[in-house]
Design an enzyme around this catalytic site. Sequence first.
Site, PDB file in Angstrom:
ATOM      1  N   GLN B 348      46.330  46.888  35.209  1.00 28.79           N
ATOM      2  CA  GLN B 348      46.464  47.014  33.840  1.00 28.79           C
ATOM      3  C   GLN B 348      45.950  48.562  33.542  1.00 28.79           C
ATOM      4  OE1 GLN B 348      44.534  43.585  32.125  1.00 28.79           O
ATOM      5  NE2 GLN B 348      46.553  42.902  31.418  1.00 28.79           N
ATOM      6  N   THR B 517      39.638  42.921  36.161  1.00 26.62           N
ATOM      7  CA  THR B 517      39.892  42.148  37.107  1.00 26.62           C
ATOM      8  C   THR B 517      41.267  41.470  37.010  1.00 26.62           C
ATOM      9  OG1 THR B 517      37.414  41.779  37.664  1.00 26.62           O
ATOM     10  CG2 THR B 517      38.951  40.233  38.691  1.00 26.62           C
ATOM     11  N   HIS B 518      42.217  42.130  36.446  1.00 26.86           N
ATOM     12  CA  HIS B 518      43.352  41.552  36.006  1.00 26.86           C
ATOM     13  C   HIS B 518      44.622  42.233  37.211  1.00 26.86           C
ATOM     14  CE1 HIS B 518      41.875  41.321  32.032  1.00 26.86           C
ATOM     15  NE2 HIS B 518      41.424  40.596  32.721  1.00 26.86           N
ATOM     16  N   ASN B 519      44.505  41.858  38.612  1.00 25.26           N
ATOM     17  CA  ASN B 519      45.491  42.047  39.651  1.00 25.26           C
ATOM     18  C   ASN B 519      46.438  41.047  39.496  1.00 25.26           C
ATOM     19  OD1 ASN B 519      42.418  42.327  40.477  1.00 25.26           O
ATOM     20  ND2 ASN B 519      43.555  43.925  41.150  1.00 25.26           N
TER      21      ASN B 519
END
Lengths: 125, 591
Positions: B348, B517-519
């Site tokens: 993101q 932590t938005h993989n």
Amino acid sequence: MRNSFRAAAGLGLMLSMTAAAQAGGDAARGEARFQDCAACHKLEAGSNDVGPSLHGIFERKAGTLADFRYSPAMKRSGISWTPETLDKFITEPQAMVPANRMPYAGMANPDDRADLIAYLQKTSK
Amino acid sequence: MTTKLREVDVVIVGLGWTGGILAKELAESGLKVVALERGAPRTSENDYSLPNIRDELRYVVRHDLMQNTARDTLTVRNNPTQEALPMRRLGSFLPGEVVGGSGVHWSGHTWRWTDMEFKIRSNYEERYGKKFIPDDMTIQDWGITYAELEPYYEKFEYTAAVSGKAGNINGKIQAGGNPFEAPRAREYPLPPLTPILASEMFSDAARNAGYHPFPRPSANASQPYTNPDGSKFGGCQYCGYCQRFGCEANAKGSPHMTVIPIVMRNSNFELRTHSWVTRVVKDNDGKRVTGVTYTNVLNGEEFEQPATMVLLCAYAINNVHLMLLSGIGTPYDPVAQKGVIGKNYCYQTGAGATLFFEGKYFNPFMSAGGSNATIDDFNINWEFDRGPHNFVGAYNVNGGFNTALPIGYRPVPSGTPQWGSEWKRATAKWYQTAMTIGASGSVMSNRYNCYDLDPTYRNAFGQPLMRMTFDYKANEHRMGTHAAQVINDIAKSMNPTKLNPAVARTNPWTVVPYQSTHNTGGTIMGTNPGDSALNKYLQSWDCHNLFVVGANVFPHNASYNPTGPVGALAYWTADAIKNRYVKNPGPLVAA
């Protein structure tokens, strides 16, 4: 026997002294108020969770369950739990026992507290 | 030597939100389930109660709840011409490594992704024509619809105690909610959190600018709550220690205090902690998997756990890594654009401004994970015309606080020295007076942003590290520039004493500072095995008894936090397994 005698005597005292706050305490309504506590406190003996078990709370001093890790503030408080002291405590826990570790801001409404205490008196034995 | 254990019905790799949900649902349906969790067993009563929590050094600096990079990490680079180097210390993202996974240390933001994402290529081609989408942008439709997921979103929201205000119930717009959201069947389980001053000021300014602010939906219980499974939540105390911490009041919806303790009481279920899964074992014909191998990280003992069904429910990156290590599916090749495993890794982007108001007291130490207000006018609002701005995707803008740490949160106006007496004076002066307005932006998939196995570096088990190749592309630069402008216009309208303006991220991405932590992506879902790894039920196209669950299935990344669809898809997959797969094992969608 002795406990039930004490409870009866205590009830008489309440009616005369703190009628507004506690005489109307309704254990059935208090069960709903216990929602505020239930994520961390259980009523079964020996069942500590995030908070200590509330079994027998009105028969002990604060901070005395051997297998629960209390804050130093609660251990030092010297409080004996009675309907009156518990009422004062849950009104604003940090005011009565500063630096205690219960993450709860307090229950402002006296009728709600009376209901909760009535429920605890019934279920914590 | 590897000890071969007795076969079970289901082995689950990783016990966070997805593993916890699937374990509970499948064990209750009568299947024998074993979960393997690499981390330690942790509970609210033993680990997240005071005084064990509110420790910034332990949880934020030393990453107590996160992946141990001395055991396994990844290598990173911006493009294929570079040599990737290992990330030796966690930075940009923080995969969880405990029972409960990242669901312990999340903030609780829970969104419903809509058909704007699930039909992304169709939407943009229809409105702007095929040429609007750059050649190297590998976005594709997901093969699922919002209508299919709606009941599962609701199930997750009610499980996790999401507090919020509906904006659209069955097509009827609701005052105070998000008017752009897709229709929901009923209200959130809990009313919104109490707004803090910063989010109220942001909401007023946004409203004056003609936007539509609403309280951010979050799994922070705004009042005591019992979920449909009987899990009990306390009310959020706004303690300020949300992101990166377990909740001391049992108020943050987390798997370790909902689905996991319930399945732990089920005799069909067994949890083995400190169990690091090294490989999924394939059958000789390669059409099925037969179980997994794992190592007990406390003593190095190796085991093979045979199972009728394997569910990968680890962190998104680790799920893809396991697929590559196990040789399941064809690895993605960005040059030939062939293969699927590792394809469409996305992250993101964002931009943020800090506003300083002399004389205001924001009390930043008091907040919840979701005590922000948000506008979606540039997000799921399809009326917003991307054409003149020439970008695909979206961003949401929010104002408020989330975990403003007493030590780490040091807002000072630009130009302040970074240390010394001048800095000390400034941090004391401005600490109480600062608030932020930030944007969280989508990242579209690109043919060169992907995962593969690193040719050089290996983990503690002797296996190749995962290699991540990622950078922001011109599309994201253009969107970030637009977002920064919107943020700065709102910020200036509030007349702050000082303003650190928002700046678009246009420098190359770096793994060092924490970002999000938005993989997503790597084993994406889709409509056919030619361009996806999994079908719409998250079932492997290659091995029908293998399901891969988590944000790794997203074909691109939206501006929203991923946990809403991650939780919903876990329930969706659980239903597909219970109601269809178990009765007739085989592909749930014809290839």
